[in-house]
Design a protein around this motif. Structure first.
Motif, PDB file in Angstrom:
ATOM      1  N   UNK A 136      -8.032   6.723   6.764  1.00 44.35           N
ATOM      2  CA  UNK A 136      -7.762   5.929   7.992  1.00 44.35           C
ATOM      3  C   UNK A 136      -7.133   4.628   7.669  1.00 44.35           C
ATOM      4  N   UNK A 137      -7.113   3.780   8.619  1.00 42.78           N
ATOM      5  CA  UNK A 137      -6.365   2.392   8.333  1.00 42.78           C
ATOM      6  C   UNK A 137      -6.910   1.710   7.033  1.00 42.78           C
ATOM      7  N   UNK A 138      -8.161   1.864   6.951  1.00 35.02           N
ATOM      8  CA  UNK A 138      -8.735   1.143   5.519  1.00 35.02           C
ATOM      9  C   UNK A 138      -8.221   1.532   4.295  1.00 35.02           C
ATOM     10  N   UNK A 139      -7.844   2.853   4.092  1.00 34.92           N
ATOM     11  CA  UNK A 139      -7.181   3.278   3.101  1.00 34.92           C
ATOM     12  C   UNK A 139      -5.714   2.528   2.790  1.00 34.92           C
ATOM     13  N   UNK A 140      -4.938   2.641   4.078  1.00 33.86           N
ATOM     14  CA  UNK A 140      -3.713   2.043   4.145  1.00 33.86           C
ATOM     15  C   UNK A 140      -3.736   0.652   3.612  1.00 33.86           C
ATOM     16  N   UNK A 141      -4.742  -0.120   4.371  1.00 36.03           N
ATOM     17  CA  UNK A 141      -4.857  -1.333   3.872  1.00 36.03           C
ATOM     18  C   UNK A 141      -5.256  -1.558   2.520  1.00 36.03           C
ATOM     19  N   UNK A 144      -1.879  -1.512   0.299  1.00 36.79           N
ATOM     20  CA  UNK A 144      -0.896  -2.521   0.490  1.00 36.79           C
ATOM     21  C   UNK A 144      -1.662  -3.843  -0.245  1.00 36.79           C
ATOM     22  N   UNK A 145      -2.939  -3.790  -0.093  1.00 34.70           N
ATOM     23  CA  UNK A 145      -3.490  -4.844  -0.985  1.00 34.70           C
ATOM     24  C   UNK A 145      -3.323  -4.776  -2.522  1.00 34.70           C
ATOM     25  N   UNK A 146      -3.520  -3.536  -2.947  1.00 33.31           N
ATOM     26  CA  UNK A 146      -3.126  -3.320  -4.250  1.00 33.31           C
ATOM     27  C   UNK A 146      -1.692  -3.703  -4.489  1.00 33.31           C
ATOM     28  N   UNK A 147      -0.773  -3.249  -3.698  1.00 37.76           N
ATOM     29  CA  UNK A 147       0.794  -3.599  -4.045  1.00 37.76           C
ATOM     30  C   UNK A 147       0.877  -5.192  -4.022  1.00 37.76           C
ATOM     31  N   UNK A 148       0.376  -5.794  -3.006  1.00 43.08           N
ATOM     32  CA  UNK A 148       0.590  -6.979  -2.823  1.00 43.08           C
ATOM     33  C   UNK A 148      -0.112  -8.057  -4.018  1.00 43.08           C
ATOM     34  N   UNK A 221       9.035  -9.488  -0.847  1.00 38.33           N
ATOM     35  CA  UNK A 221       8.106  -8.050  -0.683  1.00 38.33           C
ATOM     36  C   UNK A 221       6.787  -8.515  -0.290  1.00 38.33           C
ATOM     37  N   UNK A 222       6.007  -9.623  -0.720  1.00 44.95           N
ATOM     38  CA  UNK A 222       5.041 -10.150  -0.244  1.00 44.95           C
ATOM     39  C   UNK A 222       4.978 -10.424   1.195  1.00 44.95           C
ATOM     40  N   UNK A 249      -4.936 -11.330   4.744  1.00 40.78           N
ATOM     41  CA  UNK A 249      -5.265 -10.942   3.471  1.00 40.78           C
ATOM     42  C   UNK A 249      -6.886 -10.670   3.282  1.00 40.78           C
ATOM     43  N   UNK A 250      -7.619 -11.790   3.763  1.00 35.63           N
ATOM     44  CA  UNK A 250      -8.959 -11.820   3.718  1.00 35.63           C
ATOM     45  C   UNK A 250      -9.679 -10.591   4.707  1.00 35.63           C
ATOM     46  N   UNK A 251      -9.195 -10.404   5.847  1.00 35.28           N
ATOM     47  CA  UNK A 251      -9.532  -9.349   6.778  1.00 35.28           C
ATOM     48  C   UNK A 251      -9.166  -7.930   6.136  1.00 35.28           C
ATOM     49  N   UNK A 252      -8.148  -7.977   5.551  1.00 40.49           N
ATOM     50  CA  UNK A 252      -7.813  -6.429   4.946  1.00 40.49           C
ATOM     51  C   UNK A 252      -8.746  -6.413   3.734  1.00 40.49           C
ATOM     52  N   UNK A 253      -9.100  -7.079   2.894  1.00 42.87           N
ATOM     53  CA  UNK A 253     -10.238  -6.968   1.818  1.00 42.87           C
ATOM     54  C   UNK A 253     -11.279  -6.752   2.117  1.00 42.87           C
ATOM     55  N   UNK A 254     -11.899  -7.270   3.291  1.00 40.79           N
ATOM     56  CA  UNK A 254     -13.217  -6.893   3.820  1.00 40.79           C
ATOM     57  C   UNK A 254     -13.255  -5.477   4.396  1.00 40.79           C
ATOM     58  N   UNK A 255     -11.954  -5.173   5.298  1.00 45.70           N
ATOM     59  CA  UNK A 255     -12.146  -3.739   5.753  1.00 45.70           C
ATOM     60  C   UNK A 255     -11.774  -2.787   4.692  1.00 45.70           C
TER      61      UNK A 255
END
Length: 426
Positions: A136-141, A144-148, A221-222, A249-255
């Motif tokens: 789902x979306x959490x995996x996509x997030x 993206x976080x790993x790429x960032x 890119x960032x 970024x913080x929200x994505x990390x927690x999700x």
């Protein structure tokens, strides 16, 4: 006592009859082993870590009988696709911790041995966890976080290399760029048109230009990743983004920490433990104390820490009141931050489990202010609140119940005063 002997001595009435399976995962192959409810080895099989191998594993498990559970090592790495395949087929999949070192010393190590130990761990209920779903979306997030993260690290390394090269560059090069720093230095160096040549002067200028352009490319890119993160987190949990101190970024990390199956975290205590903010008992004898948790998801722990720092920097009323209260009790600022992190974890868990957000009242307050023909800077000055805090409230970007109530009361009083003045004039 070995694991097999211990399991055989258990009361069989407490162990559901059936097959228990363990999988030792690797990059190219997986090894599947099965035991019965008494811990006796039944069969094992090596499969390829490809689509056809996953199908073979399903056929192998179905041929054994009723499978109660499958323990997979490394559901977040090599075993991710196998765990997805088994879960889709309707099997109960659990994540198994790596075999204890004492067991390896006693029994040795091989793929069949590790797979059987994983199956015995499932049977005993030892070291198990519910794996994250990655569909789902959490995996996509998470992607993206790993790429960032890699882009940010490369950007920092490139900037450091620019500064290091300027230290040892010829004086003519250093003199040209000595008066610039920060973002201005990158812009100026990136716009230069150095001539090609074999001298250190020419080579240094060419290297600096390429490094500056690399930095600007990574910054682009960032920015793109942050925009995509903002869209995904807003779709996933708008309530989380409305919390004070929480950005994309913080929200994505927690999700990403919670995963696509948030129901695997049953309560706020479990969420605090997975974020590494739950104190761990460290008592002995008559001495009772707790120590700092150094486990859990360290990225989630860092995200909670950034929330606390943001609220402290922007003088959040609740945060500052808590600091004053605990300072009076003799706690240091470091200990207070750790305490607040636990409270923030409870607040974030409530937002993660209730993603719907009510209609923000900020835009309505903005309309009332504009009707009264008041500038936001003037209102912020009269109310004694930071301008940006009031602006975010009016735009609906942040939920701030305390400021919202204060703002409504202030506008109500101002409206009443104007009405009274108009009546007296009439």
């Amino acid at each position: 006592m070995t694991a097999t002997t211990h399991l055989s001595s258990l009361d069989s009435d407490h162990i559901p009859p059936g097959i228990y399976v363990g999988v030792d995962t690797h990059k190219d192959t997986h090894h599947v082993a099965a035991v019965d409810e008494l811990g006796r080895a039944l069969a094992d099989k090596e499969i390829l870590a490809v689509g056809s191998g996953y199908s073979q594993s399903l056929d192998f498990l179905h041929s054994l009988g009723i499978v109660q559970a499958v323990g997979v090592e490394g559901t977040g790495s090599y075993g991710a696709e196998l765990a997805r395949t088994l879960a889709t087929a309707g099997m109960r999949v659990v994540d198994v911790a790596r075999t204890d070192r004492s067991e390896r010393r006693l029994r040795g190590k091989s793929d069949p041995i590790d797979a059987r130990q994983a199956a015995l761990s499932v049977l005993a209920g030892r070291g198990l966890a519910t794996p994250k779903q990655r569909d789902g979306r959490a995996e996509s997030i998470r992607m993206l976080l790993a790429e960032r993260s890699s882009a940010a690290k490369a950007r920092t390394a490139t900037i450091n290399q620019i500064h290091a090269q300027l230290v040892t560059a010829p004086e003519a090069v250093r003199a040209d760029f000595r008066r610039y720093e920060g973002e201005k230095l990158l812009q100026v160096v990136g716009r230069t048109r150095p001539l090609k040549g074999a001298t250190p002067d020419h080579t240094s200028r060419l290297c600096l230009k390429r490094l500056a352009q690399r930095t600007q490319m990574l910054e682009g890119e960032i920015v793109d990743i942050d925009a995509q993160l903002g869209d995904l987190t807003r779709l996933s949990n708008p309530a989380l983004l409305s919390a004070h101190g929480v950005g994309p970024v913080v929200a994505g990390t927690l999700l990403a920490t919670l995963g696509d199956n948030p129901d695997r975290i049953g309560n706020k205590a479990q969420f605090a433990a997975i974020c590494g903010v739950a104190p761990i008992p460290a008592s002995s004898g008559v001495r009772h104390r707790h120590r700092l948790s150094r486990g859990g998801d360290r990225q989630a722990n860092a995200a909670l820490h950034r929330i606390v720092l943001s609220r402290r920097r922007h003088k959040d009323p609740r945060t500052m009141a808590y600091f004053d209260k605990r300072r009076a009790e003799g706690l240091s600022d470091r200990d207070i931050v750790r305490c607040i992190e636990r409270h923030v974890a409870n607040e974030i868990f409530a937002l993660l489990t209730n993603p719907e957000i009510s209609t923000p009242q900020g835009p309505l307050l903005r309309q009332r202010r504009q009707t009264l023909q008041l500038a936001m800077t003037e209102v912020a000055h009269q109310m004694g609140v930071p301008y940006q805090r009031l602006r975010r409230l009016e735009l609906g970007e942040r939920s701030d119940a305390e400021l919202q109530n204060t703002y409504e009361t202030w506008l109500d009083k101002l409206t009443e005063d104007e009405s009274s003045t108009a009546q007296k004039a009439a």
